[in-house]
Enzyme design. Structure first.
Site, PDB file in Angstrom:
ATOM      1  CG  ASP A 187      -0.290   0.030   2.528  1.00 30.80           C
ATOM      2  OD1 ASP A 187       0.947  -0.074   2.552  1.00 30.80           O
ATOM      3  OD2 ASP A 187      -0.988   0.157   3.548  1.00 30.80           O
ATOM      4  CD  GLU A 188       3.874   3.075   3.347  1.00 25.68           C
ATOM      5  OE1 GLU A 188       4.005   4.165   3.894  1.00 25.68           O
ATOM      6  OE2 GLU A 188       4.454   2.039   3.723  1.00 25.68           O
TER       7      GLU A 188
END
Length: 393
Positions: free
Chosen positions: A89-90
């Site tokens: 998620d990054e």
DNA sequence: TCTGGGGTCCTAGGACCC
DNA sequence: TCTGGGGTCCTAGGACCC
């Protein structure tokens, strides 16, 4: 929500959690309302429920997250050729010189953020600065659905007042050591004497001191870093008290590890086995082998030896198998010492891989697992069947 | 109904070589 | 009654990230 759910999990106290029955009962992710009850990622669901009776707990859907992640990266790549995946998620995006094409970074960040929200259905935070460390710290500021800058001249105002544990690389062990030195905020750390930190924390001391001053110079790497090792581990649904059962779990983990290894086209020269007992004490043993292999049987046989060498004959709650010292699979050195015909073993592994790829991983399993109540394959976060592995991240 | 799973990097100590 | 120094490789354990 797109599939017609009644409540938006983001707007009520809710967490994504593992299955308590199989002893996987921890908080994997939490909603902002759940955070207001001081629920923390990693704590037990039991404790989370005590803090918040009526807490909604839902199971994870890892492959959905991977799909969402891929869709997000696709959008990001429209704005720069240099996008580094940091986790599911990054991402880091290098916007150097890209303002010529797309304009002011803050404006573009807002466009990207809104596109992700409107096109994909989830919100993100975006942090902007001159290096990856500051950009990441910026992204951690107020959530959700926000764009923040954290340029060097904003450090004293925006980063220094934060508790020192908020700084990346200051974790559970370092924070108390810093507190003992009277360091409580990131600002305290920044103003501290580097020599002192280095004497107490070795190179880690200098690193976090540099971070607290916004000093970090790594580049945004588009290519995937070389894989260093492949491991799978699992908390067993019950305490394992005999070698035979332990070997079944070790085999099921080895199946996963070896399949991933072959899928990546690699061989290994180091095998490690790790154990956690019922009192949560962990220990491990590793062995370097003087040839390279990707054979399920060969890795399993080494893993069994390692288990025998370290197991303290006590109830075990967690087992892991990990391979490293990786090399390209082609031209791998064959061992003089393996009993089984390596050519045949290779053909067998590859036939099994192909059947699983074509018909699902349950299509073919070892007879030893039949009626054992133990899964023939373990490891991985997926509740669903693995399609195939290394291709994802 | 206590406490996940997948990684990377660093440090310390011992064995062994010359 | 003693006992170097430089190096590599291997293993164990701990710290951090998501």
């Amino acid at each position: 929500m797109q599939h017609g759910a009644l409540a938006d999990l983001r707007e009520i106290p809710s967490v994504v959690g593992g299955n308590e029955e199989s002893r996987h009962g921890i908080v994997l992710a939490k909603s902002l309302p759940a955070k207001r009850f001081h629920i923390q990622t990693g704590e037990t669901l039991y404790s989370a429920r005590q803090k918040c009776p009526g807490l909604v707990v839902v199971p994870p859907h890892y492959w959905l997250y991977v799909e969402c992640s891929n869709a997000m990266v696709q959008i990001l790549r429209e704005y720069s050729p240099e996008v580094q995946r940091f986790s599911v998620d990054e991402c880091f995006l290098d916007y150097t010189k890209m303002d010529k094409h797309f304009g002011d970074p803050v404006k573009v960040a807002n466009v990207i953020k809104n596109r992700i929200r409107d096109e994909l259905g989830f919100t993100v935070n975006i942090g902007i600065s001159v290096n990856k460390l500051l950009a990441k710290m910026a992204g951690e500021l107020k959530k959700p659905d926000m764009v923040h800058t954290l340029y060097p001249d904003e450090i004293p105002e925006k980063m220094w007042p934060l508790p020192v544990k908020e700084l990346i690389m200051v974790g559970r062990a370092t924070a108390p050591k810093l507190h003992a030195l009277g360091i409580h905020t990131i600002g305290d750390l920044a103003k501290c004497d580097v020599q002192l930190l280095e004497s107490k924390l070795k190179s880690h001391g200098r690193l976090i001191w540099e971070f607290s001053n916004g000093i970090e110079g790594s580049s945004v790497r588009n290519d995937r870093p070389e894989m260093k090792g492949i491991g799978n581990s699992t908390t067993t649904p019950f305490d394992v008290t005999d070698e035979k059962t332990a070997f079944m779990f070790i085999l099921s983990l080895t199946e996963t590890v070896a399949m991933r290894l072959r899928d990546a086209g690699l061989c290994c020269s180091l095998v490690a086995v790790s154990i956690r007992n019922k009192d949560f004490i962990s220990y491990a043993r590793q062995r370097k082998i003087h040839y390279a292999t990707d054979s399920t049987d060969e890795i399993y046989s080494i893993a069994k030896q390692l288990f025998r060498e370290i197991w303290r004959d006590e109830p075990v709650r967690h087992l892991g198998v990990r391979v490293s010292a990786l090399s390209l699979g082609k031209n791998s050195q064959l061992s003089f010492f393996t009993q089984k015909d390596p050519v045949k073993m290779k053909a067998l592994d590859s036939a099994v891989d192909n059947i699983r790829l074509k018909h699902g991983s349950r299509a073919i399993t070892r007879a030893a697992f039949a009626h054992s109540g133990i899964s023939a394959r373990s490891g991985g976060v997926g509740e669903e069947d693995y399609p195939i592995m290394s291709s994802i991240l």
